[in-house]
Design a protein around this motif. Sequence first.
Motif, PDB file in Angstrom:
ATOM      1  N   GLU A  60       0.831  -1.207   0.000  1.00  0.00           N
ATOM      2  CA  GLU A  60       0.000   0.000   0.000  1.00  0.00           C
ATOM      3  C   GLU A  60       0.863   1.255   0.000  1.00  0.00           C
ATOM      4  OE1 GLU A  60      -2.681  -0.400   3.281  1.00  0.00           O
ATOM      5  OE2 GLU A  60      -4.155  -1.516   2.083  1.00  0.00           O
ATOM      6  N   LEU A  61       1.977   1.224   0.735  1.00  0.00           N
ATOM      7  CA  LEU A  61       2.888   2.363   0.732  1.00  0.00           C
ATOM      8  C   LEU A  61       3.472   2.590  -0.660  1.00  0.00           C
ATOM      9  CD1 LEU A  61       4.794   1.726   4.088  1.00  0.00           C
ATOM     10  CD2 LEU A  61       3.271   3.660   3.587  1.00  0.00           C
ATOM     11  N   LEU A  62       3.888   1.508  -1.303  1.00  0.00           N
ATOM     12  CA  LEU A  62       4.446   1.630  -2.649  1.00  0.00           C
ATOM     13  C   LEU A  62       3.392   2.085  -3.638  1.00  0.00           C
ATOM     14  CD1 LEU A  62       6.823   1.297  -4.580  1.00  0.00           C
ATOM     15  CD2 LEU A  62       6.207  -1.115  -4.831  1.00  0.00           C
ATOM     16  N   LEU A  63       2.176   1.570  -3.495  1.00  0.00           N
ATOM     17  CA  LEU A  63       1.095   1.980  -4.396  1.00  0.00           C
ATOM     18  C   LEU A  63       0.844   3.490  -4.286  1.00  0.00           C
ATOM     19  CD1 LEU A  63      -2.226   0.100  -4.967  1.00  0.00           C
ATOM     20  CD2 LEU A  63      -2.221   2.564  -4.647  1.00  0.00           C
ATOM     21  N   ALA A  64       0.775   3.994  -3.064  1.00  0.00           N
ATOM     22  CA  ALA A  64       0.541   5.430  -2.871  1.00  0.00           C
ATOM     23  C   ALA A  64       1.679   6.259  -3.461  1.00  0.00           C
ATOM     24  CB  ALA A  64       0.374   5.733  -1.379  1.00  0.00           C
ATOM     25  N   THR A  65       2.906   5.789  -3.296  1.00  0.00           N
ATOM     26  CA  THR A  65       4.060   6.513  -3.825  1.00  0.00           C
ATOM     27  C   THR A  65       4.058   6.517  -5.343  1.00  0.00           C
ATOM     28  OG1 THR A  65       5.328   5.857  -1.869  1.00  0.00           O
ATOM     29  CG2 THR A  65       6.571   6.694  -3.737  1.00  0.00           C
ATOM     30  N   CYS A  66       3.758   5.376  -5.948  1.00  0.00           N
ATOM     31  CA  CYS A  66       3.695   5.297  -7.412  1.00  0.00           C
ATOM     32  C   CYS A  66       2.591   6.190  -7.956  1.00  0.00           C
ATOM     33  CB  CYS A  66       3.460   3.857  -7.859  1.00  0.00           C
ATOM     34  SG  CYS A  66       4.854   2.745  -7.619  1.00  0.00           S
ATOM     35  N   THR A  67       1.436   6.172  -7.296  1.00  0.00           N
ATOM     36  CA  THR A  67       0.312   7.003  -7.735  1.00  0.00           C
ATOM     37  C   THR A  67       0.690   8.475  -7.700  1.00  0.00           C
ATOM     38  OG1 THR A  67      -1.264   5.350  -6.929  1.00  0.00           O
ATOM     39  CG2 THR A  67      -2.102   7.576  -7.312  1.00  0.00           C
ATOM     40  N   ARG A  68       1.425   8.866  -6.672  1.00  0.00           N
ATOM     41  CA  ARG A  68       1.854  10.268  -6.532  1.00  0.00           C
ATOM     42  C   ARG A  68       2.912  10.651  -7.557  1.00  0.00           C
ATOM     43  NH1 ARG A  68       5.258  10.685  -1.572  1.00  0.00           N
ATOM     44  NH2 ARG A  68       6.887  10.146  -3.087  1.00  0.00           N
ATOM     45  N   ASP A  69       3.865   9.761  -7.791  1.00  0.00           N
ATOM     46  CA  ASP A  69       5.050  10.117  -8.583  1.00  0.00           C
ATOM     47  C   ASP A  69       4.910   9.895 -10.080  1.00  0.00           C
ATOM     48  OD1 ASP A  69       6.348  10.757  -6.224  1.00  0.00           O
ATOM     49  OD2 ASP A  69       7.444   8.845  -6.113  1.00  0.00           O
ATOM     50  N   TRP A  79       2.614   7.253 -19.943  1.00  0.00           N
ATOM     51  CA  TRP A  79       3.980   6.795 -19.668  1.00  0.00           C
ATOM     52  C   TRP A  79       4.754   6.538 -20.958  1.00  0.00           C
ATOM     53  CZ3 TRP A  79       2.735   2.401 -15.637  1.00  0.00           C
ATOM     54  CH2 TRP A  79       2.417   2.996 -14.403  1.00  0.00           C
ATOM     55  N   ILE A  80       6.025   6.870 -20.917  1.00  0.00           N
ATOM     56  CA  ILE A  80       6.941   6.492 -21.994  1.00  0.00           C
ATOM     57  C   ILE A  80       7.274   5.018 -21.781  1.00  0.00           C
ATOM     58  CG2 ILE A  80       9.222   6.876 -23.008  1.00  0.00           C
ATOM     59  CD1 ILE A  80       9.005   9.795 -21.947  1.00  0.00           C
ATOM     60  N   THR A  81       6.921   4.184 -22.731  1.00  0.00           N
ATOM     61  CA  THR A  81       7.063   2.742 -22.543  1.00  0.00           C
ATOM     62  C   THR A  81       8.282   2.205 -23.291  1.00  0.00           C
ATOM     63  OG1 THR A  81       5.552   2.344 -24.400  1.00  0.00           O
ATOM     64  CG2 THR A  81       4.593   2.417 -22.189  1.00  0.00           C
ATOM     65  N   PRO A  82       8.867   1.121 -22.777  1.00  0.00           N
ATOM     66  CA  PRO A  82      10.054   0.552 -23.423  1.00  0.00           C
ATOM     67  C   PRO A  82       9.691  -0.188 -24.700  1.00  0.00           C
ATOM     68  CG  PRO A  82       9.369  -0.842 -21.612  1.00  0.00           C
ATOM     69  CD  PRO A  82       8.467   0.362 -21.578  1.00  0.00           C
ATOM     70  N   THR A 133       5.058  -0.524 -15.734  1.00  0.00           N
ATOM     71  CA  THR A 133       5.194  -0.039 -14.356  1.00  0.00           C
ATOM     72  C   THR A 133       6.658  -0.023 -13.932  1.00  0.00           C
ATOM     73  OG1 THR A 133       3.012  -0.945 -13.809  1.00  0.00           O
ATOM     74  CG2 THR A 133       4.469  -0.394 -11.965  1.00  0.00           C
ATOM     75  N   ASP A 134       7.330  -1.122 -14.175  1.00  0.00           N
ATOM     76  CA  ASP A 134       8.760  -1.214 -13.860  1.00  0.00           C
ATOM     77  C   ASP A 134       9.545  -0.113 -14.569  1.00  0.00           C
ATOM     78  OD1 ASP A 134      11.360  -2.772 -13.172  1.00  0.00           O
ATOM     79  OD2 ASP A 134      11.406  -2.620 -15.345  1.00  0.00           O
ATOM     80  N   TRP A 194      11.715   3.003 -13.041  1.00  0.00           N
ATOM     81  CA  TRP A 194      13.127   3.143 -13.410  1.00  0.00           C
ATOM     82  C   TRP A 194      13.405   4.534 -13.973  1.00  0.00           C
ATOM     83  CZ3 TRP A 194      15.547   3.930 -18.200  1.00  0.00           C
ATOM     84  CH2 TRP A 194      16.933   3.744 -18.213  1.00  0.00           C
ATOM     85  N   ARG A 195      12.517   5.037 -14.833  1.00  0.00           N
ATOM     86  CA  ARG A 195      12.714   6.366 -15.418  1.00  0.00           C
ATOM     87  C   ARG A 195      12.635   7.440 -14.340  1.00  0.00           C
ATOM     88  NH1 ARG A 195      12.772   6.542 -21.025  1.00  0.00           N
ATOM     89  NH2 ARG A 195      12.644   8.805 -20.867  1.00  0.00           N
ATOM     90  N   PHE A 196      11.666   7.335 -13.450  1.00  0.00           N
ATOM     91  CA  PHE A 196      11.513   8.336 -12.393  1.00  0.00           C
ATOM     92  C   PHE A 196      12.750   8.378 -11.509  1.00  0.00           C
ATOM     93  CE2 PHE A 196      10.378   9.727  -8.159  1.00  0.00           C
ATOM     94  CZ  PHE A 196       9.597  10.846  -8.392  1.00  0.00           C
ATOM     95  N   GLU A 197      13.194   7.206 -11.062  1.00  0.00           N
ATOM     96  CA  GLU A 197      14.306   7.150 -10.116  1.00  0.00           C
ATOM     97  C   GLU A 197      15.623   7.563 -10.765  1.00  0.00           C
ATOM     98  OE1 GLU A 197      15.807   6.766  -6.309  1.00  0.00           O
ATOM     99  OE2 GLU A 197      13.737   6.813  -7.037  1.00  0.00           O
ATOM    100  N   SER A 198      15.751   7.365 -12.063  1.00  0.00           N
ATOM    101  CA  SER A 198      16.988   7.740 -12.754  1.00  0.00           C
ATOM    102  C   SER A 198      16.943   9.173 -13.282  1.00  0.00           C
ATOM    103  CB  SER A 198      17.265   6.769 -13.910  1.00  0.00           C
ATOM    104  OG  SER A 198      16.207   6.776 -14.852  1.00  0.00           O
TER     105      SER A 198
END
Length: 237
Positions: free
Chosen positions: A9-18, A25-28, A217-218, A222-226
């Motif tokens: 749930e914590l990760l879901l909320a963070t992904c939804t926010r970020d 999304w730019i997809t691979p 999603t992955d 990856w794009r956000f964190e990099s």
Amino acid sequence: MDDETGPAELLLATCTRDLGDPDLWITPDGYPDSLALCLIDSIYSTGAHYTSVLNVVRNYRDYRRTQAANADSDGAPELLTTIGELGGPDGWATKVGNRRPTSTAPGAPLKAAAIASAAETLVELGIETTSELRAAAANGQIDAVKQAWRRVPGQRSGLTWEYALMLAQIPGVKADRMVIRYTARAIGLPESQLSAKRANELVRRVAEVKGWNIIHTDHAIWRFESGRQVSREADPI
């Protein structure tokens, strides 16, 4: 509530926010028709700036173009043929790839040698193309292939395996250091305490709950964190 619910749930909320609107999304692109490029990209990707990986992919495409061939439809046998033509992994690394080793351990083999070994392993298992790899996944035969891959020098962690599946457009999560770092921060754990497997499970769960494509999603994480752009501009109304 099971042990996974809180962190998920914590990760879901963070992904939804970020990550914003998944439709933007730019997809691979991956290499849906080239097992050769899946092998090259995945094995060269660990511990390297992605620019250097793109350089190797470009070099391979250029080399195949000089042979009036198309790298984007090459399977494992074609890749092995190019390695043989150039005198083995050492010559291939000099001409097409680079001389990065599989690890920092003294005497570690070149990544080019790992690519050759992985290609030979897949051929021995009757998997020469991405379509055959996807068929193995669909038929429940993928675990045996994964175990054989992990016996290739420098591939024991399974990270390059997960990435190769993603590049071949087989659903999965490539829990590399960017995804691990993002997930650890989201759930309040030190990065050193979050395994790749755990990060993989959490990202997969979030994607399932949200109905998001797991590969996309992955890649968005990856794009956000990099520090890369996650989404394209919305079309004007």
